[in-house]
Design a protein around this motif. Structure first.
Motif, mmCIF file in Angstrom:
data_model
loop_
_atom_site.group_PDB
_atom_site.id
_atom_site.type_symbol
_atom_site.label_atom_id
_atom_site.label_comp_id
_atom_site.label_asym_id
_atom_site.label_seq_id
_atom_site.Cartn_x
_atom_site.Cartn_y
_atom_site.Cartn_z
ATOM 1 N N CYS A 193 0.840 -1.205 0.000
ATOM 2 C CA CYS A 193 0.000 0.000 0.000
ATOM 3 C C CYS A 193 0.873 1.253 0.000
ATOM 4 C CB CYS A 193 -0.913 -0.002 1.224
ATOM 5 S SG CYS A 193 -2.233 -1.242 1.200
ATOM 6 N N TRP B 288 -6.664 -11.082 -4.547
ATOM 7 C CA TRP B 288 -6.543 -10.541 -3.192
ATOM 8 C C TRP B 288 -5.715 -9.259 -3.213
ATOM 9 C CZ3 TRP B 288 -2.591 -9.787 0.479
ATOM 10 C CH2 TRP B 288 -3.016 -9.638 1.812
ATOM 11 N N ILE C 185 -6.821 -5.415 -2.004
ATOM 12 C CA ILE C 185 -6.097 -4.672 -0.960
ATOM 13 C C ILE C 185 -5.783 -3.268 -1.442
ATOM 14 C CG2 ILE C 185 -3.720 -4.484 -0.094
ATOM 15 C CD1 ILE C 185 -6.179 -7.387 0.370
ATOM 16 N N THR D 8 -3.725 -7.253 8.440
ATOM 17 C CA THR D 8 -4.363 -8.358 7.733
ATOM 18 C C THR D 8 -4.623 -9.495 8.712
ATOM 19 O OG1 THR D 8 -2.232 -9.371 7.145
ATOM 20 C CG2 THR D 8 -3.174 -7.840 5.549
ATOM 21 N N GLN E 84 -9.007 -0.899 -2.205
ATOM 22 C CA GLN E 84 -9.673 -0.370 -1.011
ATOM 23 C C GLN E 84 -8.779 0.614 -0.264
ATOM 24 O OE1 GLN E 84 -12.261 -3.678 1.017
ATOM 25 N NE2 GLN E 84 -10.707 -4.691 -0.256
ATOM 26 N N GLY F 294 -10.124 -10.723 1.503
ATOM 27 C CA GLY F 294 -9.936 -9.512 0.705
ATOM 28 C C GLY F 294 -10.723 -8.300 1.151
ATOM 29 N N HIS F 295 -11.617 -8.452 2.120
ATOM 30 C CA HIS F 295 -12.419 -7.306 2.553
ATOM 31 C C HIS F 295 -11.635 -6.461 3.531
ATOM 32 C CE1 HIS F 295 -15.664 -4.790 3.963
ATOM 33 N NE2 HIS F 295 -15.460 -5.197 5.208
ATOM 34 N N GLY F 296 -11.614 -5.160 3.315
ATOM 35 C CA GLY F 296 -10.935 -4.244 4.212
ATOM 36 C C GLY F 296 -11.921 -3.575 5.151
ATOM 37 N N THR G 179 -8.030 -12.588 5.213
ATOM 38 C CA THR G 179 -7.120 -13.457 4.460
ATOM 39 C C THR G 179 -7.726 -14.859 4.332
ATOM 40 O OG1 THR G 179 -5.928 -13.852 6.543
ATOM 41 C CG2 THR G 179 -4.994 -12.221 5.030
ATOM 42 N N GLU H 112 -8.198 -3.321 8.228
ATOM 43 C CA GLU H 112 -7.982 -4.751 8.479
ATOM 44 C C GLU H 112 -8.517 -5.578 7.316
ATOM 45 O OE1 GLU H 112 -6.630 -7.977 10.284
ATOM 46 O OE2 GLU H 112 -6.873 -6.360 11.751
ATOM 47 N N TYR H 113 -7.612 -6.274 6.615
ATOM 48 C CA TYR H 113 -7.999 -7.080 5.456
ATOM 49 C C TYR H 113 -8.113 -8.558 5.837
ATOM 50 C CZ TYR H 113 -6.609 -3.104 2.510
ATOM 51 O OH TYR H 113 -6.495 -1.869 1.921
#
Length: 359
Positions: free
Chosen positions: A76, A335, A339, A220, A342, A226-228, A290, A287-288
């Motif tokens: 990122c 994935w 990341i 993570t 988002q 994959g959701h943040g 995994t 927070e992603y």
């Protein structure tokens, strides 16, 4: 394209961060860790400052608080260094501070914890006061960290039964932090860790003259693939209102029932008001998700067991370290794309929020 910002290991991530920072014209500082990395390399928490040091608004992005969670956070940061958003921020009077590898030892050695098995997001509390007891964790410690690894079938059965019995316990919960077991999970330590002192020094250097500081700490390991989740801690009603205005209605307050985040004491961003008391602070954990929670928990149990068995056979060490890496970093293009997509959206929201804020 998204996948290109992810590195294969800590050393590569660090070198790419430093190279990109230099290319962007950032002011770089290197805080060298007293230990060495997994390949005997120098390890450090590095910072890159873009924009004017005299700017009264500061946007911080930190990575690697939990070791291998740095794979995503570093990507990122590298993407942001190569994005026009960085110039947009500095052109609007916002300084951008990237803190790369808060926990460089864990990033290099593939440990979520630091060199002393400390969970850094439980280490930023007040050590003049005892860390709160965690009776929920006490009930399950011996099952989480068995005498042998891999765990026996009996241990797994007893752990599953205990987890079912304790389901729903969140305040405190199993992962809320504990001070009794230095060989356990979510251990807070007995004093500020090297990373704690380093982060506080960085904040004093860059933040004490600021009027407003926004901070995204990238993590993570929790939540759907994959959701943040944008997580916001306990703050004043005014700060919460501001955070929701910036980051949207999907911002989750960590004390809310639906949050994937445990309720903890000693979170890294909590030191910002202490070190920069004159600034308004608007923090967020990104927070992603995994892999499923049981897989993450199994990896953390192996890491804790290894902390108490430094003479474990090399193949078993490699297996445990790989499991930790895979629990917090998914080496898959879909994935990686989620990341960075988002993150960029929240970074843009943060820049716009800071630029428009009249504090």
């Amino acid at each position: 394209m998204s996948a290109s910002f992810f590195s294969a290991d800590y050393d590569e991530a660090r070198q790419r961060f430093l190279d990109a920072s230099a290319k962007a014209g950032a002011s770089v500082q290197n805080h060298i860790h007293p230990s060495k990395g997994a390949a005997d390399e120098e390890i450090a928490t590095d910072t890159a400052l873009l924009g004017s040091a005299d700017a009264n608004k500061l946007f911080i992005v930190s990575s690697g608080t939990h070791g291998p969670e740095g794979f995503a956070g570093s990507a990122c940061q590298l993407a942001l260094l190569n994005d026009e958003l960085a110039k947009r921020a500095t052109s609007r009077g916002i300084a951008l501070l990237l803190i790369h590898a808060v926990n460089p030892y864990g990033f290099s050695h593939l440990k979520r914890t630091n060199e002393d098995n400390i969970d850094l997001n439980r280490n930023f509390g007040d050590f003049s006061q005892p860390y709160p007891d965690n009776p929920v964790y006490e009930q399950i410690h011996d099952r989480l960290v068995p005498a042998t690894w891999p765990p026996s079938a009996d241990n797994e059965e007893r752990l599953t039964a205990a987890m079912a019995r304790l389901a729903g316990q969140r305040n405190p919960g199993i992962s809320s932090g504990q001070a009794r077991h230095s060989d356990g999970l979510f251990y807070c330590g007995t004093a500020p860790a090297w990373s704690n002192a380093t982060i506080r020094s960085i904040l004093r250097t860059h933040g004490t003259t600021k009027r407003h500081i926004a901070w995204i700490d990238v993590h993570t390991g929790l939540g759907p693939y994959g959701h943040g989740e944008k997580i916001f801690g306990r703050h004043s009603e005014e700060t919460t209102k501001r955070a929701k205005a910036w980051w949207g209605s999907d911002l989750i307050v960590s004390t809310a029932t639906e949050s994937v985040s445990p309720r903890t004491i000693g979170h890294i961003t909590g030191c910002a008001p202490e070190e920069c008391p004159g600034a308004a602070i608007t923090p967020s954990t990104l927070e992603y998700g995994t892999v499923p929670n049981p897989v993450v928990r199994h990896a953390l149990r192996g890491e804790a067991w290894l902390a108490g068995h430094p003479d474990a056979p090399a193949p078993l060490v490699t297996e445990i370290r790989r499991a930790v890496r895979d629990a917090f970093y998914v080496d898959a293009d879909d994935w990686k794309g989620m990341i960075l997509g988002q993150f960029r959206a929240q970074a843009l929201q943060t820049i716009n929020g800071l630029a428009n804020e009249q504090i």
